[in-house]
Design a protein around this motif. Structure first.
Motif, mmCIF file in Angstrom:
data_model
loop_
_atom_site.group_PDB
_atom_site.id
_atom_site.type_symbol
_atom_site.label_atom_id
_atom_site.label_comp_id
_atom_site.label_asym_id
_atom_site.label_seq_id
_atom_site.Cartn_x
_atom_site.Cartn_y
_atom_site.Cartn_z
ATOM 1 N N ALA A 49 0.832 -1.214 0.000
ATOM 2 C CA ALA A 49 0.000 0.000 0.000
ATOM 3 C C ALA A 49 0.861 1.257 0.000
ATOM 4 O O ALA A 49 0.573 2.222 -0.714
ATOM 5 C CB ALA A 49 -0.922 -0.012 1.224
ATOM 6 N N GLN A 244 -11.067 2.925 11.140
ATOM 7 C CA GLN A 244 -11.091 1.986 10.020
ATOM 8 C C GLN A 244 -12.490 1.482 9.674
ATOM 9 O O GLN A 244 -12.666 0.808 8.657
ATOM 10 C CB GLN A 244 -10.202 0.782 10.361
ATOM 11 N N ALA A 265 -12.588 5.564 5.257
ATOM 12 C CA ALA A 265 -12.407 4.150 4.909
ATOM 13 C C ALA A 265 -13.410 3.728 3.832
ATOM 14 O O ALA A 265 -13.069 2.961 2.915
ATOM 15 C CB ALA A 265 -12.579 3.284 6.161
ATOM 16 N N MET A 268 -12.312 5.262 0.531
ATOM 17 C CA MET A 268 -11.201 4.478 0.006
ATOM 18 C C MET A 268 -11.713 3.204 -0.671
ATOM 19 O O MET A 268 -11.260 2.842 -1.765
ATOM 20 C CB MET A 268 -10.252 4.115 1.154
ATOM 21 N N TYR A 269 -12.690 2.560 -0.043
ATOM 22 C CA TYR A 269 -13.248 1.321 -0.606
ATOM 23 C C TYR A 269 -13.926 1.589 -1.953
ATOM 24 O O TYR A 269 -13.701 0.857 -2.930
ATOM 25 C CB TYR A 269 -14.255 0.743 0.398
ATOM 26 N N MET A 282 -4.815 3.728 -2.256
ATOM 27 C CA MET A 282 -3.677 3.378 -1.386
ATOM 28 C C MET A 282 -3.167 4.609 -0.645
ATOM 29 O O MET A 282 -2.752 4.518 0.519
ATOM 30 C CB MET A 282 -2.550 2.775 -2.228
ATOM 31 N N ALA A 285 -5.331 5.090 2.222
ATOM 32 C CA ALA A 285 -5.027 4.088 3.253
ATOM 33 C C ALA A 285 -3.800 4.505 4.063
ATOM 34 O O ALA A 285 -3.772 4.355 5.293
ATOM 35 C CB ALA A 285 -4.798 2.730 2.598
ATOM 36 N N LEU A 288 -4.810 7.268 6.416
ATOM 37 C CA LEU A 288 -5.555 6.702 7.549
ATOM 38 C C LEU A 288 -4.615 6.027 8.538
ATOM 39 O O LEU A 288 -4.787 6.138 9.759
ATOM 40 C CB LEU A 288 -6.581 5.685 7.038
ATOM 41 N N MET A 289 -3.621 5.327 8.008
ATOM 42 C CA MET A 289 -2.661 4.654 8.890
ATOM 43 C C MET A 289 -1.905 5.681 9.729
ATOM 44 O O MET A 289 -1.692 5.476 10.936
ATOM 45 C CB MET A 289 -1.686 3.832 8.044
#
Length: 307
Positions: A49, A244, A265, A268-269, A282, A285, A288-289
């Motif tokens: 990612a 998440q 989230a 992103m999906y 990505m 993601a 978010l991380m």
């Protein structure tokens, strides 16, 4: 050359480490499959990612390196801004729901007279964990409809002015999803706090009783300080889970009406699976991380300062 007393040479320390490694090789051998699978299924996707976040990639063809373009697009996207605001509300209220309700219920059950009563209530509160969460989502979706149970109760209570289609109204859709199932009890949080209360020695409760600390005073001065490790763990897990989480908006509202229930989230999906922009997804993601790492670090820092 002889090492000074009290100090071990680097060579001696290395030899000691190799000796311990050789002595424990059977244990390391048994751990090896778990470590390899964890690396492949957990760390390798995270590495992928991060690498693909700097590319333009549709999930099929060879990715093209684009530098920080995806990150700049995400930070300037108004939809991402609305989704981030929704996530902030969700994380804040979700944290209160994860801490307050299980704490109150665990206190009530723990101080019930008779272990059999405690066992019965504990079983009743934990038993719903076997019900698939998707079933609960669909049931609560029917409760929120214009002809659902919630509006029927409001009508019976003489409050027809409050009746509405809760999930189709932009003003109520997000709060309806956050309070879905309220006043629910998260079984894991409840058991964690209940076990923490069981771990407090009886002598502490007796001393508090002699000092006149009972009821809410005992909870504030004795229980809460001694439950701080459990509360800190629940707070960290609630933050990570709520950042998440996207299942209930996906199932019940698809992020609508408008973008009132869209969270990062879910965005992103949709970006990856519906729009085919895997590189951009990505980048979301990775952002978010970073948010999860920052909030978790802040939570741990506040927890340590409170000790």
């Amino acid at each position: 050359m002889t090492a000074r007393p009290g100090f071990r040479s680097a060579r001696s320390a290395r030899r000691s480490f190799l000796t311990r490694l050789r002595g424990g090789w059977p244990a390391y051998l048994f751990l090896l499959p778990t470590l390899l699978l964890t690396g492949y299924f957990s760390y390798y996707p995270a590495y992928t990612a991060i690498v693909r976040a700097f590319t333009d990639w549709d999930g099929l063809n060879v990715p093209t390196f684009t530098g920080f373009e995806n990150f700049g697009r995400a930070l300037s996207d108004p939809v991402m801004g609305q989704a981030s605001l929704n996530m902030g509300i969700w994380v804040g209220l979700g944290l209160l729901l994860a801490l307050v309700t299980p704490l109150l219920v665990s206190e009530l059950v723990f101080h019930l007279r008779g272990r059999r009563r405690q066992y019965v209530y504990r079983t009743l509160l934990v038993a719903p964990i076997v019900i698939p969460s998707l079933v609960l989502l669909l049931v609560w979706g029917t409760f929120y409809r214009s002809d659902g149970l919630l509006n029927s109760l409001l009508g019976a209570a003489g409050l027809p002015g409050l009746q509405r289609d809760w999930l189709s109204n932009p003003d109520t859709a997000l709060l309806s999803l956050i309070f879905l199932g309220f006043p629910y009890i998260d079984a894991f949080n409840f058991l964690l706090l209940y076990a923490g209360l069981q771990g407090i020695p009886e002598d502490v409760f007796d001393a508090a009783k002699i000092d006149g600390a009972s009821g809410w005073r005992r909870v504030l001065t004795v229980d809460l300080p001694l439950l701080r490790p459990q509360l800190g763990l629940i707070a960290v897990l609630a933050i990570i889970g709520n950042v998440q989480y996207f299942v209930s908006p996906l199932v019940l509202t698809s992020g609508g009406p408008g973008f009132s229930t869209t969270v990062p989230a879910l965005l992103m999906y949709f970006t990856a699976t519906r729009d085919g922009e895997y590189g951009y997804a990505m980048a979301m993601a990775v952002l978010l991380m970073l948010v999860v790492i920052a909030l978790t670090g802040l939570s741990r820092l506040l927890s340590r300062e409170g000790r």
